[in-house]
Design a protein around this motif. Structure first.
Motif, PDB file in Angstrom:
ATOM      1  N   TYR A 102      12.399  24.177-114.111  1.00  5.33           N
ATOM      2  CA  TYR A 102      13.009  25.388-113.237  1.00  5.33           C
ATOM      3  C   TYR A 102      11.004  25.807-113.277  1.00  5.33           C
ATOM      4  O   TYR A 102      10.968  26.688-112.175  1.00  5.33           O
ATOM      5  N   CYS A 103      10.040  26.198-113.779  1.00  2.15           N
ATOM      6  CA  CYS A 103       9.098  26.179-113.574  1.00  2.15           C
ATOM      7  C   CYS A 103       7.876  25.427-112.641  1.00  2.15           C
ATOM      8  O   CYS A 103       7.309  26.128-112.335  1.00  2.15           O
ATOM      9  N   ILE A 104       8.002  24.081-113.482  1.00  3.65           N
ATOM     10  CA  ILE A 104       7.569  23.507-111.668  1.00  3.65           C
ATOM     11  C   ILE A 104       7.902  23.373-110.723  1.00  3.65           C
ATOM     12  O   ILE A 104       7.361  23.082-109.433  1.00  3.65           O
ATOM     13  N   SER A 105       8.830  23.831-110.021  1.00  2.80           N
ATOM     14  CA  SER A 105      10.078  24.000-108.807  1.00  2.80           C
ATOM     15  C   SER A 105       9.242  24.902-108.149  1.00  2.80           C
ATOM     16  O   SER A 105       9.107  25.414-106.959  1.00  2.80           O
ATOM     17  N   LYS A 106       8.361  26.418-108.971  1.00  6.72           N
ATOM     18  CA  LYS A 106       7.860  27.513-108.441  1.00  6.72           C
ATOM     19  C   LYS A 106       6.548  26.925-108.275  1.00  6.72           C
ATOM     20  O   LYS A 106       5.658  26.093-108.230  1.00  6.72           O
ATOM     21  N   ALA A 107       6.455  27.981-106.888  1.00 10.09           N
ATOM     22  CA  ALA A 107       4.864  26.692-106.033  1.00 10.09           C
ATOM     23  C   ALA A 107       3.366  27.322-106.238  1.00 10.09           C
ATOM     24  O   ALA A 107       3.655  27.651-107.569  1.00 10.09           O
TER      25      ALA A 107
END
Length: 121
Positions: free
Chosen positions: A9-14
């Motif tokens: 979830y965290c690394i999916s953030k821009a």
């Protein structure tokens, strides 16, 4: 939620990076070089992580979820919370706390860096 879901979830953030600046046992997620979440990699039974939080909202969360949300461990306790996953908050509520932390960091960035998010849209 487990640590793999949290990481995904965290690394999916821009414009987010993951690093281990404090050693191999702590994973740190940053947006344009500013921390929005820390999680220990040496956890066995309980997933806990630190997120930034608006000070008034932090107090509200700590009072409402006294078994789940605590002042940030090894952090500025006014601005950071330690969250114990899989207690009183759903996975969606955990994601919302991560989003809140991320959004606070983005809002604190320079106008030039904030423009990078606008340009992505």
């Amino acid at each position: 939620m487990h640590i793999e879901e949290l990481r995904e979830y965290c690394i999916s953030k821009a414009l987010t990076t993951e690093e281990t600046p404090f050693g191999p046992d702590t994973l740190v997620f940053k947006v344009l070089g500013k921390v929005f979440l820390l999680v220990g990699l040496d956890q066995v039974d309980v997933l806990t992580f630190n997120v930034k939080c608006d000070p008034e909202y932090a107090i509200e969360l700590r009072e409402k979820y006294e078994h789940t949300v605590f002042p940030g461990y090894h952090m500025n306790k006014k601005h950071w919370n330690t969250i114990h996953a899989n207690r009183q908050l759903s996975d969606q509520a955990l994601r919302e706390l991560i989003d809140h932390s991320f959004d606070l960091i983005v809002a604190s960035l320079s106008k030039k860096d904030q423009q990078k998010f606008i340009d992505l849209k």
